[in-house]
Write an enzyme that holds these catalytic residues in place. Structure first.
Site, PDB file in Angstrom:
ATOM      1  N   CYS A 116      -2.018   5.397   7.673  1.00 52.02           N
ATOM      2  CA  CYS A 116      -3.298   6.074   6.791  1.00 52.02           C
ATOM      3  C   CYS A 116      -4.432   6.365   7.724  1.00 52.02           C
ATOM      4  O   CYS A 116      -5.337   7.352   7.218  1.00 52.02           O
ATOM      5  CB  CYS A 116      -3.465   5.220   5.391  1.00 52.02           C
ATOM      6  SG  CYS A 116      -2.138   4.925   4.564  1.00 52.02           S
ATOM      7  N   HIS A 172      -9.772   8.538   2.699  1.00 54.72           N
ATOM      8  CA  HIS A 172      -8.001   8.670   2.644  1.00 54.72           C
ATOM      9  C   HIS A 172      -7.626   8.732   1.353  1.00 54.72           C
ATOM     10  O   HIS A 172      -8.242   7.765   0.547  1.00 54.72           O
ATOM     11  CB  HIS A 172      -7.584   7.757   3.610  1.00 54.72           C
ATOM     12  CG  HIS A 172      -6.166   7.457   3.376  1.00 54.72           C
ATOM     13  ND1 HIS A 172      -5.319   8.287   3.311  1.00 54.72           N
ATOM     14  CD2 HIS A 172      -5.431   6.032   2.895  1.00 54.72           C
ATOM     15  CE1 HIS A 172      -3.977   7.733   2.980  1.00 54.72           C
ATOM     16  NE2 HIS A 172      -4.158   6.645   2.801  1.00 54.72           N
ATOM     17  N   ASN A 181      -0.414  10.323  -2.126  1.00 59.13           N
ATOM     18  CA  ASN A 181      -0.824   9.856  -0.891  1.00 59.13           C
ATOM     19  C   ASN A 181      -0.014  10.524   0.291  1.00 59.13           C
ATOM     20  O   ASN A 181       1.273  10.223   0.265  1.00 59.13           O
ATOM     21  CB  ASN A 181      -1.032   8.264  -0.851  1.00 59.13           C
ATOM     22  CG  ASN A 181      -1.073   7.637   0.466  1.00 59.13           C
ATOM     23  OD1 ASN A 181      -1.457   8.329   1.437  1.00 59.13           O
ATOM     24  ND2 ASN A 181      -1.604   6.402   0.310  1.00 59.13           N
TER      25      ASN A 181
HETATM   26  N1  ACO Z   1       6.349   2.789 -12.963  1.00 53.71           N
HETATM   27  C1  ACO Z   1       6.202   1.899 -13.993  1.00 53.71           C
HETATM   28  N2  ACO Z   1       6.228   0.793 -13.961  1.00 53.71           N
HETATM   29  C2  ACO Z   1       5.847   0.107 -12.721  1.00 53.71           C
HETATM   30  C3  ACO Z   1       5.888   0.969 -11.549  1.00 53.71           C
HETATM   31  C4  ACO Z   1       6.108   2.374 -11.931  1.00 53.71           C
HETATM   32  N3  ACO Z   1       5.979   3.405 -10.638  1.00 53.71           N
HETATM   33  N4  ACO Z   1       5.795   0.272 -10.387  1.00 53.71           N
HETATM   34  C5  ACO Z   1       5.801  -0.977 -10.705  1.00 53.71           C
HETATM   35  N5  ACO Z   1       5.873  -1.014 -12.004  1.00 53.71           N
HETATM   36  C6  ACO Z   1       5.677  -2.400 -12.849  1.00 53.71           C
HETATM   37  C7  ACO Z   1       6.016  -3.354 -12.154  1.00 53.71           C
HETATM   38  O1  ACO Z   1       7.333  -3.721 -11.971  1.00 53.71           O
HETATM   39  C8  ACO Z   1       5.435  -4.487 -12.697  1.00 53.71           C
HETATM   40  O2  ACO Z   1       6.290  -5.017 -13.898  1.00 53.71           O
HETATM   41  P1  ACO Z   1       6.207  -6.578 -14.443  1.00 53.71           P
HETATM   42  O3  ACO Z   1       4.808  -6.795 -14.809  1.00 53.71           O
HETATM   43  O4  ACO Z   1       7.157  -6.321 -15.432  1.00 53.71           O
HETATM   44  O5  ACO Z   1       6.604  -7.199 -13.224  1.00 53.71           O
HETATM   45  C9  ACO Z   1       4.116  -4.015 -13.368  1.00 53.71           C
HETATM   46  O6  ACO Z   1       4.335  -2.282 -13.294  1.00 53.71           O
HETATM   47  C10 ACO Z   1       2.714  -3.983 -12.712  1.00 53.71           C
HETATM   48  O7  ACO Z   1       3.395  -4.047 -11.180  1.00 53.71           O
HETATM   49  P2  ACO Z   1       2.040  -4.072 -10.037  1.00 53.71           P
HETATM   50  O8  ACO Z   1       2.757  -4.095  -8.783  1.00 53.71           O
HETATM   51  O9  ACO Z   1       1.438  -5.485 -10.124  1.00 53.71           O
HETATM   52  O10 ACO Z   1       0.894  -2.989 -10.382  1.00 53.71           O
HETATM   53  P3  ACO Z   1      -0.358  -2.849  -9.732  1.00 53.71           P
HETATM   54  O11 ACO Z   1      -1.248  -3.020 -11.188  1.00 53.71           O
HETATM   55  O12 ACO Z   1      -0.802  -3.673  -9.024  1.00 53.71           O
HETATM   56  O13 ACO Z   1      -0.310  -1.462  -9.498  1.00 53.71           O
HETATM   57  C11 ACO Z   1      -0.355  -0.114  -7.452  1.00 53.71           C
HETATM   58  C12 ACO Z   1       0.419  -1.083  -8.339  1.00 53.71           C
HETATM   59  C13 ACO Z   1      -0.509   1.084  -7.996  1.00 53.71           C
HETATM   60  C14 ACO Z   1       0.463   0.137  -6.007  1.00 53.71           C
HETATM   61  C15 ACO Z   1      -1.573  -1.012  -7.064  1.00 53.71           C
HETATM   62  O14 ACO Z   1      -1.182  -2.352  -6.626  1.00 53.71           O
HETATM   63  C16 ACO Z   1      -2.165  -0.349  -6.038  1.00 53.71           C
HETATM   64  O15 ACO Z   1      -2.941   0.747  -6.320  1.00 53.71           O
HETATM   65  N6  ACO Z   1      -2.539  -0.712  -4.820  1.00 53.71           N
HETATM   66  C17 ACO Z   1      -3.135  -0.409  -3.715  1.00 53.71           C
HETATM   67  C18 ACO Z   1      -2.307   0.135  -2.693  1.00 53.71           C
HETATM   68  C19 ACO Z   1      -2.316   1.636  -2.380  1.00 53.71           C
HETATM   69  O16 ACO Z   1      -2.873   2.396  -3.118  1.00 53.71           O
HETATM   70  N7  ACO Z   1      -1.541   1.807  -1.484  1.00 53.71           N
HETATM   71  C20 ACO Z   1      -1.365   3.334  -1.013  1.00 53.71           C
HETATM   72  C21 ACO Z   1      -0.742   3.236  -0.095  1.00 53.71           C
HETATM   73  S1  ACO Z   1      -1.568   2.318   1.309  1.00 53.71           S
HETATM   74  C22 ACO Z   1      -2.848   3.082   1.609  1.00 53.71           C
HETATM   75  O17 ACO Z   1      -2.844   4.279   1.760  1.00 53.71           O
HETATM   76  C23 ACO Z   1      -4.051   2.247   1.821  1.00 53.71           C
END
Ligand code: ACO
Length: 335
Positions: A114, A262, A292
């Site tokens: 990234c 980014h 992304n």
């Molecule tokens: N659709 C529906 N449900 C989903 C999905 C999906 N696509 N993905 C995960 N879930 C479910 C999980 O299984 C989990 O279910 P459970 O509670 O029954 O176990 C629930 O949703 C919550 O999952 P989490 O992973 O805890 O969700 P979170 O609220 O953390 O959101 C996310 C995930 C969006 C990835 C978040 O952590 C985030 O934004 N992280 C930052 C990382 C990022 O932005 N990365 C981008 C790439 S890296 C970079 O460029 C910096």
């Protein structure tokens, strides 16, 4: 010593639009979950057999070179940032040299995910500042879609990423008060595996291990992301590296005309915007439309912002990124 300025910008995204509803046809997800957590509404996916990471980069580069008002043979050096190269080796830099028909200039591949475009611009800036080169082509391009786990198992990662490319030409600038003022790069390898794709690689699993084991549960060749850990680190590092860049130049957040973060996650960008007290007009986001696109996200967003007339001469433009490695960085530009 010279300065460098961005003299040309271009981007290319494949035509094929994939909405959140489209994804819900192949995995257990939904539009509400994706939009609420990431801001993403749709992304582009390359249709197999059409584009590659290199071909998208070449298309973006052609636009950037034309807008820079130079001939391709005036390019002195190529920098290509990607985590999704066409080949394991050689990297895409040489493929761009070949496909653009550029003479035998150096071609460097950047592997900083990234933060790749920020690292690439920083490297190019140093070459220009030193007087070694006059025009450098910097490309960020990603073809994620073919390498994602498009099942419910991979939904936490697959819904976030999209395909596309952006490019910039950096050119020597004689006026020291204009152009790239500074760049700031960081890394923290202790978190390398928190956002990674570990196979095939010589460290843990090579192709032959995968073939021999034929394990249907094997996810080592899909990207892994510890989402919440990445989120927490991203908001801190984004802010730190923007402050660092402003401070070095004796500037403060009030001086920012345009922040191009980014496009990791709209929630991360909004957090940073709030922290610095910036208005919607001072931050450019397009993750809603493209997801992304990793190394491509900043040059795509910067090009769009410039095309929309949101980046003008004299503006203070800040580029900032955080991602896998972990790596992060910023570039401060007087446009
Ligand atoms: N659709 C529906 N449900 C989903 C999905 C999906 N696509 N993905 C995960 N879930 C479910 C999980 O299984 C989990 O279910 P459970 O509670 O029954 O176990 C629930 O949703 C919550 O999952 P989490 O992973 O805890 O969700 P979170 O609220 O953390 O959101 C996310 C995930 C969006 C990835 C978040 O952590 C985030 O934004 N992280 C930052 C990382 C990022 O932005 N990365 C981008 C790439 S890296 C970079 O460029 C910096």
């Amino acid at each position: 010593m010279y300065n460098s300025r961005i003299s040309g910008l271009g981007f290319y995204v494949p035509e094929n639009v994939v909405t959140n509803d489209d994804l819900s046809q192949v995995m257990d997800t939904n539009d509400e979950w994706i939009q609420e957590r990431t801001g993403i509404q749709e992304r582009r996916h390359v249709i197999k057999g059409t584009d590659t990471t290199t071909s998208m980069g070449v298309k973006a580069a052609k636009v950037a070179i034309e807008r820079a008002g130079i001939d391709k043979d005036e390019i002195d050096f190529i920098v290509f940032a990607t985590l999704s190269p066409d080949y394991y080796f050689p990297g895409p830099g040489v493929l761009v040299q070949r496909d653009l028909g550029i003479k035998t200039v150096g071609a460097l591949d950047v592997r900083n995910q990234c933060s790749g475009f920020i690292y690439g611009v920083s490297v190019a800036d140093q070459y220009i500042k030193s007087g070694m080169y006059k025009n450098i082509l910097v490309i960020g391009s990603e073809l994620h879609s073919h390498g994602l786990d498009m099942t419910t198992r991979g939904r936490g990662v697959s819904v976030i990423f999209g395909d596309g490319a952006g490019a910039a030409v950096l050119t020597r600038e004689e006026d020291a008060s204009k152009g790239i003022l500074s760049s700031h790069l960081h890394s923290e390898g202790q978190h390398a595996e928190e956002l990674s794709l570990i196979a095939p690689g010589m460290g843990k699993r090579w192709v032959t291990d995968i073939i021999e084991e034929q394990d249907p549960e094997d996810t080592s060749y899909f990207p892994y992301m510890n989402g919440q850990f990445v989120f927490k680190n991203a908001v801190v590092r984004f802010s730190e590296v923007i402050i660092e860049g402003l401070k070095v130049n004796g500037l403060s957040a009030e001086d920012i005309d345009m922040l191009i973060p980014h496009q990791a996650n709209l929630r991360i960008s909004q957090f940073v915007q709030k922290k610095f007290g910036l208005s919607n007009d001072q931050v450019y986001n397009n993750i809603m439309n493209y997801g992304n696109t990793t190394a491509a996200s900043i040059p795509i967003a910067l090009t769009e912002a410039w095309e929309a007339g949101k980046v003008n001469e004299g503006d203070l433009v800040v580029l900032a990124a955080f991602g896998s490695g972990f790596t992060w960085g910023s570039v401060i530009i007087k446009w």
